[in-house]
Design a protein around this motif. Structure first.
Motif, PDB file in Angstrom:
ATOM      1  N   GLU A  99       2.196 -11.304 -10.669  1.00 58.25           N
ATOM      2  CA  GLU A  99       2.705 -10.245 -11.539  1.00 58.25           C
ATOM      3  C   GLU A  99       4.037  -9.711 -11.034  1.00 58.25           C
ATOM      4  N   VAL A 100       4.134  -9.504  -9.719  1.00 60.73           N
ATOM      5  CA  VAL A 100       5.335  -8.924  -9.129  1.00 60.73           C
ATOM      6  C   VAL A 100       6.541  -9.828  -9.341  1.00 60.73           C
ATOM      7  N   TYR A 101       6.374 -11.111  -9.077  1.00 57.44           N
ATOM      8  CA  TYR A 101       7.507 -12.022  -9.149  1.00 57.44           C
ATOM      9  C   TYR A 101       7.898 -12.355 -10.589  1.00 57.44           C
ATOM     10  N   GLN A 102       7.080 -11.947 -11.550  1.00 58.81           N
ATOM     11  CA  GLN A 102       7.451 -12.098 -12.955  1.00 58.81           C
ATOM     12  C   GLN A 102       8.180 -10.861 -13.480  1.00 58.81           C
ATOM     13  N   THR A 103       8.235  -9.829 -12.655  1.00 61.07           N
ATOM     14  CA  THR A 103       8.853  -8.574 -13.052  1.00 61.07           C
ATOM     15  C   THR A 103      10.332  -8.581 -12.693  1.00 61.07           C
TER      16      THR A 103
ATOM     17  N   TYR B  77       3.208  -3.014   1.905  1.00 58.71           N
ATOM     18  CA  TYR B  77       2.262  -2.009   1.415  1.00 58.71           C
ATOM     19  C   TYR B  77       0.925  -2.228   2.111  1.00 58.71           C
ATOM     20  N   GLU B  78      -0.019  -1.323   1.887  1.00 60.75           N
ATOM     21  CA  GLU B  78      -1.313  -1.425   2.554  1.00 60.75           C
ATOM     22  C   GLU B  78      -2.440  -0.972   1.637  1.00 60.75           C
ATOM     23  N   TRP B  79      -3.648  -1.417   1.987  1.00 59.83           N
ATOM     24  CA  TRP B  79      -4.857  -1.036   1.270  1.00 59.83           C
ATOM     25  C   TRP B  79      -5.826  -0.394   2.251  1.00 59.83           C
ATOM     26  N   SER B  80      -6.442   0.678   1.832  1.00 59.14           N
ATOM     27  CA  SER B  80      -7.454   1.319   2.674  1.00 59.14           C
ATOM     28  C   SER B  80      -8.832   0.742   2.365  1.00 59.14           C
ATOM     29  N   LEU B  81      -9.751   0.927   3.282  1.00 55.09           N
ATOM     30  CA  LEU B  81     -11.131   0.488   3.088  1.00 55.09           C
ATOM     31  C   LEU B  81     -11.739   1.147   1.854  1.00 55.09           C
ATOM     32  N   GLN B  82     -11.436   2.401   1.649  1.00 55.04           N
ATOM     33  CA  GLN B  82     -11.963   3.116   0.484  1.00 55.04           C
ATOM     34  C   GLN B  82     -11.514   2.464  -0.824  1.00 55.04           C
ATOM     35  N   GLU B  83     -10.232   2.110  -0.919  1.00 53.67           N
ATOM     36  CA  GLU B  83      -9.708   1.483  -2.128  1.00 53.67           C
ATOM     37  C   GLU B  83     -10.360   0.123  -2.372  1.00 53.67           C
ATOM     38  N   LEU B  84     -10.537  -0.654  -1.310  1.00 54.33           N
ATOM     39  CA  LEU B  84     -11.144  -1.975  -1.455  1.00 54.33           C
ATOM     40  C   LEU B  84     -12.608  -1.863  -1.861  1.00 54.33           C
ATOM     41  N   GLN B  85     -13.340  -0.958  -1.247  1.00 58.91           N
ATOM     42  CA  GLN B  85     -14.755  -0.780  -1.554  1.00 58.91           C
ATOM     43  C   GLN B  85     -14.950  -0.343  -3.003  1.00 58.91           C
ATOM     44  N   ARG B  86     -14.121   0.569  -3.462  1.00 55.51           N
ATOM     45  CA  ARG B  86     -14.257   1.066  -4.836  1.00 55.51           C
ATOM     46  C   ARG B  86     -13.968  -0.042  -5.846  1.00 55.51           C
TER      47      ARG B  86
ATOM     48  N   ASN C  62     -10.111  -5.521 -10.575  1.00 55.18           N
ATOM     49  CA  ASN C  62      -8.995  -6.042  -9.792  1.00 55.18           C
ATOM     50  C   ASN C  62      -8.259  -4.909  -9.091  1.00 55.18           C
ATOM     51  N   LEU C  63      -7.720  -5.223  -7.951  1.00 59.84           N
ATOM     52  CA  LEU C  63      -6.848  -4.253  -7.301  1.00 59.84           C
ATOM     53  C   LEU C  63      -5.597  -4.070  -8.149  1.00 59.84           C
ATOM     54  N   GLY C  64      -5.111  -2.859  -8.240  1.00 61.83           N
ATOM     55  CA  GLY C  64      -3.897  -2.603  -9.007  1.00 61.83           C
ATOM     56  C   GLY C  64      -2.669  -3.198  -8.328  1.00 61.83           C
ATOM     57  N   SER C  65      -1.665  -3.528  -9.123  1.00 57.80           N
ATOM     58  CA  SER C  65      -0.442  -4.132  -8.596  1.00 57.80           C
ATOM     59  C   SER C  65       0.649  -3.096  -8.326  1.00 57.80           C
ATOM     60  N   GLU C  66       0.336  -1.811  -8.509  1.00 58.45           N
ATOM     61  CA  GLU C  66       1.367  -0.784  -8.407  1.00 58.45           C
ATOM     62  C   GLU C  66       2.041  -0.751  -7.043  1.00 58.45           C
ATOM     63  N   LYS C  67       1.260  -0.894  -5.976  1.00 57.20           N
ATOM     64  CA  LYS C  67       1.853  -0.818  -4.637  1.00 57.20           C
ATOM     65  C   LYS C  67       2.786  -1.998  -4.389  1.00 57.20           C
ATOM     66  N   ALA C  68       2.363  -3.177  -4.791  1.00 53.87           N
ATOM     67  CA  ALA C  68       3.203  -4.359  -4.603  1.00 53.87           C
ATOM     68  C   ALA C  68       4.465  -4.257  -5.447  1.00 53.87           C
ATOM     69  N   LEU C  69       4.326  -3.774  -6.680  1.00 48.87           N
ATOM     70  CA  LEU C  69       5.494  -3.594  -7.533  1.00 48.87           C
ATOM     71  C   LEU C  69       6.449  -2.578  -6.941  1.00 48.87           C
TER      72      LEU C  69
ATOM     73  N   VAL D 100      11.550  -1.430  -4.305  1.00 44.61           N
ATOM     74  CA  VAL D 100      12.289  -0.854  -3.174  1.00 44.61           C
ATOM     75  C   VAL D 100      13.131  -1.928  -2.492  1.00 44.61           C
ATOM     76  N   ALA D 101      12.571  -3.128  -2.357  1.00 43.70           N
ATOM     77  CA  ALA D 101      13.317  -4.238  -1.756  1.00 43.70           C
ATOM     78  C   ALA D 101      14.546  -4.586  -2.592  1.00 43.70           C
ATOM     79  N   GLU D 102      14.390  -4.640  -3.927  1.00 48.44           N
ATOM     80  CA  GLU D 102      15.518  -4.961  -4.790  1.00 48.44           C
ATOM     81  C   GLU D 102      16.584  -3.867  -4.741  1.00 48.44           C
ATOM     82  N   ALA D 103      16.152  -2.612  -4.655  1.00 47.90           N
ATOM     83  CA  ALA D 103      17.108  -1.513  -4.535  1.00 47.90           C
ATOM     84  C   ALA D 103      17.881  -1.619  -3.221  1.00 47.90           C
ATOM     85  N   PHE D 104      17.186  -1.994  -2.169  1.00 45.89           N
ATOM     86  CA  PHE D 104      17.817  -2.178  -0.863  1.00 45.89           C
ATOM     87  C   PHE D 104      18.862  -3.288  -0.924  1.00 45.89           C
TER      88      PHE D 104
END
Length: 314
Positions: free
Chosen positions: A26-30, A96-105, A112-119, A124-128
């Protein structure tokens, strides 16, 4: 769905890997248009993530042909004045990182885990990278497209109201003249071996000339420039005109700056041997998984500075 034991490394990776593959797809298609430095210059991705740097040369040619006799021994020669530069690559990262709580939920809900953190990390990388391409980095001692000291720079004419330089004080004819002056500069400086095919304007000035009327008032200054510039008249190709917020204070004494240049690989390149990429996730603590994002950037190389022109004070 059976419960996943995230304290078991194999089970944790079995859940994370397909999730992250989907997220990265998803990220690399954005695309992030506001940080699209690739339309401003050639992006050179030769090399790799671990390359230390590259060598390049900038310079100009000199010499003139002369008439000779059939037995002449005074052959004139062309010369190439070049300066060698070492372009060091610089390693950088954002992940980015994932907490145990997020993974368990997510696992408990079968979601599916959301892609917001990766996006977010990717943006941020592209802005840099955009900042490096445009302004360079004071920390690393490199310049970008808008502030290279090798590029010929000058002020626009001071013949507006009260001898002012800014376009707000000038009529449409003088504004058009200022623009055509910077567009013609690369051809003059390079003896017509390079012609400006790209014009960058501060966003506020681009908006102003889009509404400023010229002549009998039927055309805007922007339309007139598009149709009446040396590059278009000689090649039949449209002039690329782009507005950039980076130019509002890029000139001398923080004045507005416009840039005209031949947007070609021969003239300018942005070295990016290691575009931003995510590494495999790893567990860095009992309750935290990290996905590192790394990149290797060399910065902007202006090989032929005279094929670029800066004009300030508009």
């Amino acid at each position: 769905m059976s419960e996943i034991n995230f304290h078991d490394a194999q089970q944790a990776l079995g859940f994370l890997q397909p999730q992250l593959q989907r997220i990265e797809t998803e990220v690399y298609q954005t695309r992030f248009p506001s940080f699209d430095y690739s339309r401003l210059m050639f992006v050179n991705t030769d090399g790799g993530m671990w390359d230390a740097g590259s060598v390049f040369y900038s310079g100009s040619i000199a010499g003139a042909a002369q008439f000779l006799s059939g037995k002449g021994v005074d052959m004139p020669f062309a010369e190439v004045a070049q300066s060698q530069h070492l372009r060091t690559n610089h390693f950088a990262g954002i992940g980015y990182e994932w907490s145990l709580q997020e993974l368990q939920r997510a696992a408990a809900l079968g979601r599916n885990l959301g892609s917001e953190k990766a996006l977010a990390a990717s943006k941020v990388a592209e802005a840099f990278l955009y900042g490096i391409a445009m302004r360079g980095s004071d920390e690393k001692g490199i310049t970008g497209l808008i502030n290279d000291a090798q590029v010929p720079a000058a002020l626009v004419a001071a013949d507006g109201t009260g001898s002012a330089r800014d376009w707000a004080s000038k009529d449409a004819d003088k504004v058009a003249r200022d623009v055509n002056a910077v567009l013609n500069a690369p051809a003059t400086e390079t003896k017509e071996t390079h012609r400006a095919n790209t014009l960058l304007l501060p966003t506020s000035r681009l908006q102003a000339i889009a509404g400023k009327r010229i002549g009998d008032g039927t055309d805007s200054v922007l339309k007139f420039i598009k149709e009446n510039n040396a590059y278009t008249l000689e090649t039949g190709q449209p002039l690329t005109i782009i507005g950039s917020r980076e130019l509002e204070t890029a000139g001398a004494d923080s004045a507005a700056r416009m840039i005209a240049y031949d947007n070609s690989r021969e003239v300018m390149q942005f070295h990016l041997p290691g575009p931003h990429e995510f590494l495999p996730a790893f567990q860095k603590s009992p309750m935290l998984w990290e996905v590192a994002g790394i990149m290797n950037v060399g910065g902007v190389e202006i090989r032929l500075p005279k094929a670029v022109a800066y004009r300030d004070g508009l």
